[in-house]
Scaffold this motif. Structure first.
Motif, mmCIF file in Angstrom:
data_model
loop_
_atom_site.group_PDB
_atom_site.id
_atom_site.type_symbol
_atom_site.label_atom_id
_atom_site.label_comp_id
_atom_site.label_asym_id
_atom_site.label_seq_id
_atom_site.Cartn_x
_atom_site.Cartn_y
_atom_site.Cartn_z
ATOM 1 N N GLN A 3 -46.947 38.712 -9.601
ATOM 2 C CA GLN A 3 -46.806 39.544 -10.704
ATOM 3 C C GLN A 3 -47.262 40.826 -10.837
ATOM 4 O O GLN A 3 -46.882 42.121 -11.120
ATOM 5 C CB GLN A 3 -46.499 39.044 -11.855
ATOM 6 N N LEU A 4 -49.196 40.517 -10.688
ATOM 7 C CA LEU A 4 -49.743 41.580 -10.426
ATOM 8 C C LEU A 4 -50.161 42.371 -9.218
ATOM 9 O O LEU A 4 -50.128 41.121 -8.297
ATOM 10 C CB LEU A 4 -50.986 41.139 -11.179
ATOM 11 N N VAL A 5 -50.289 43.046 -9.127
ATOM 12 C CA VAL A 5 -50.393 43.256 -7.980
ATOM 13 C C VAL A 5 -51.641 44.254 -7.218
ATOM 14 O O VAL A 5 -52.671 45.401 -8.372
ATOM 15 C CB VAL A 5 -49.808 44.594 -7.073
ATOM 16 N N GLU A 6 -52.884 43.507 -6.931
ATOM 17 C CA GLU A 6 -53.992 44.385 -6.648
ATOM 18 C C GLU A 6 -54.598 44.604 -5.243
ATOM 19 O O GLU A 6 -53.858 45.053 -4.267
ATOM 20 C CB GLU A 6 -55.371 42.464 -6.414
ATOM 21 N N SER A 7 -55.281 46.090 -5.393
ATOM 22 C CA SER A 7 -56.215 46.741 -3.781
ATOM 23 C C SER A 7 -56.720 47.563 -4.255
ATOM 24 O O SER A 7 -57.556 47.587 -5.273
ATOM 25 C CB SER A 7 -54.872 47.993 -3.377
ATOM 26 N N GLY A 8 -57.608 47.703 -3.056
ATOM 27 C CA GLY A 8 -58.663 48.367 -3.164
ATOM 28 C C GLY A 8 -59.910 47.595 -2.677
ATOM 29 O O GLY A 8 -61.282 48.060 -2.687
ATOM 30 N N GLY A 9 -59.910 46.045 -2.142
ATOM 31 C CA GLY A 9 -60.944 46.154 -1.141
ATOM 32 C C GLY A 9 -61.326 45.936 -0.699
ATOM 33 O O GLY A 9 -60.774 46.871 0.131
ATOM 34 N N GLY A 10 -62.379 45.610 0.384
ATOM 35 C CA GLY A 10 -63.117 45.854 1.169
ATOM 36 C C GLY A 10 -64.384 45.642 1.734
ATOM 37 O O GLY A 10 -64.914 44.496 0.735
ATOM 38 N N LEU A 11 -64.991 46.643 2.602
ATOM 39 C CA LEU A 11 -66.155 45.303 3.141
ATOM 40 C C LEU A 11 -67.026 46.745 3.089
ATOM 41 O O LEU A 11 -66.975 48.201 3.377
ATOM 42 C CB LEU A 11 -66.385 45.310 4.966
ATOM 43 N N VAL A 12 -68.411 47.116 1.995
ATOM 44 C CA VAL A 12 -69.377 47.830 1.492
ATOM 45 C C VAL A 12 -70.288 47.471 1.921
ATOM 46 O O VAL A 12 -70.727 46.275 1.744
ATOM 47 C CB VAL A 12 -68.761 48.749 0.583
ATOM 48 N N GLN A 13 -71.279 48.630 2.127
ATOM 49 C CA GLN A 13 -72.530 48.454 2.362
ATOM 50 C C GLN A 13 -73.418 48.017 1.120
ATOM 51 O O GLN A 13 -73.164 48.481 -0.281
ATOM 52 C CB GLN A 13 -74.132 49.380 3.252
ATOM 53 N N SER A 14 -74.728 46.904 1.061
ATOM 54 C CA SER A 14 -75.140 46.962 -0.444
ATOM 55 C C SER A 14 -76.347 48.673 -0.571
ATOM 56 O O SER A 14 -76.049 49.750 -0.687
ATOM 57 C CB SER A 14 -76.443 46.391 0.343
ATOM 58 N N GLY A 15 -75.295 48.680 -2.081
ATOM 59 C CA GLY A 15 -75.844 50.222 -2.278
ATOM 60 C C GLY A 15 -74.704 51.011 -2.736
ATOM 61 O O GLY A 15 -74.445 52.097 -3.892
ATOM 62 N N GLY A 16 -72.983 50.458 -2.268
ATOM 63 C CA GLY A 16 -72.265 50.775 -2.469
ATOM 64 C C GLY A 16 -71.225 51.581 -3.451
ATOM 65 O O GLY A 16 -71.782 50.361 -3.892
ATOM 66 N N SER A 17 -69.956 51.712 -3.294
ATOM 67 C CA SER A 17 -69.501 51.903 -4.610
ATOM 68 C C SER A 17 -67.767 51.504 -4.109
ATOM 69 O O SER A 17 -67.287 51.869 -2.260
ATOM 70 C CB SER A 17 -69.095 53.042 -5.393
ATOM 71 N N LEU A 18 -66.812 50.485 -5.063
ATOM 72 C CA LEU A 18 -65.521 50.438 -4.698
ATOM 73 C C LEU A 18 -64.850 50.580 -5.744
ATOM 74 O O LEU A 18 -65.642 50.415 -7.035
ATOM 75 C CB LEU A 18 -65.157 49.556 -3.989
ATOM 76 N N ARG A 19 -63.430 50.566 -5.704
ATOM 77 C CA ARG A 19 -62.738 50.773 -6.600
ATOM 78 C C ARG A 19 -61.907 49.786 -6.413
ATOM 79 O O ARG A 19 -60.479 50.329 -5.446
ATOM 80 C CB ARG A 19 -62.060 52.220 -7.306
ATOM 81 N N LEU A 20 -61.671 48.540 -7.408
ATOM 82 C CA LEU A 20 -60.363 48.263 -7.520
ATOM 83 C C LEU A 20 -58.955 48.689 -8.267
ATOM 84 O O LEU A 20 -59.297 49.393 -9.732
ATOM 85 C CB LEU A 20 -60.711 46.948 -8.088
#
Length: 122
Positions: free
Chosen positions: A1-18
């Motif tokens: 029922q919940l839909v997530e997005s925004g994951g991925g591969l990033v280098q150490s020190g980087g940022s992501l938004r889920l």
């Protein structure tokens, strides 16, 4: 029922938004949270936010680096992840429950997303 997005591969020190979106119903209350599970480890609490958005809670390892917030429509929650470390690598799950406060125990939640992979390389 919940839909997530925004994951991925990033280098150490980087940022992501889920992002996580719940079905577009009219809710009287819907507390939401994020959990993660790394290979061969148990699911662990990451962050939670109350229905009003006025109260948040964070696990110690992410405090000061991650920020949980709600969208204006109340059925959306975000997890901004900064200063990522290799130990943040895991599948991240969004969770929700028809209650008002913040909850750090996965057993308090009734609804779950399918998970999104976050991989942080060193």
């Amino acid at each position: 029922q919940l839909v997530e997005s925004g994951g991925g591969l990033v280098q150490s020190g980087g940022s992501l938004r889920l992002s996580c979106v719940a079905p577009d119903y009219t809710y009287s209350s819907l507390a939401m949270g994020w959990f993660r599970q790394a290979p061969r480890k148990e699911r662990e609490f990451v962050a939670a936010i109350s229905w009003s958005g006025g109260t948040t809670d964070y696990a110690g390892p992410v405090k000061g680096r991650f920020t949980i917030s709600r969208g204006s429509g109340k059925n959306t929650v975000y997890l901004q992840m900064n200063s990522l470390k290799p130990e943040d690598t895991a599948v991240y799950y969004c969770a929700a429950v028809d209650r008002s406060y913040t909850y750090s125990d996965w057993q308090d939640y009734d609804y779950w997303g399918q998970g999104t992979q976050v991989t942080v390389s060193s």
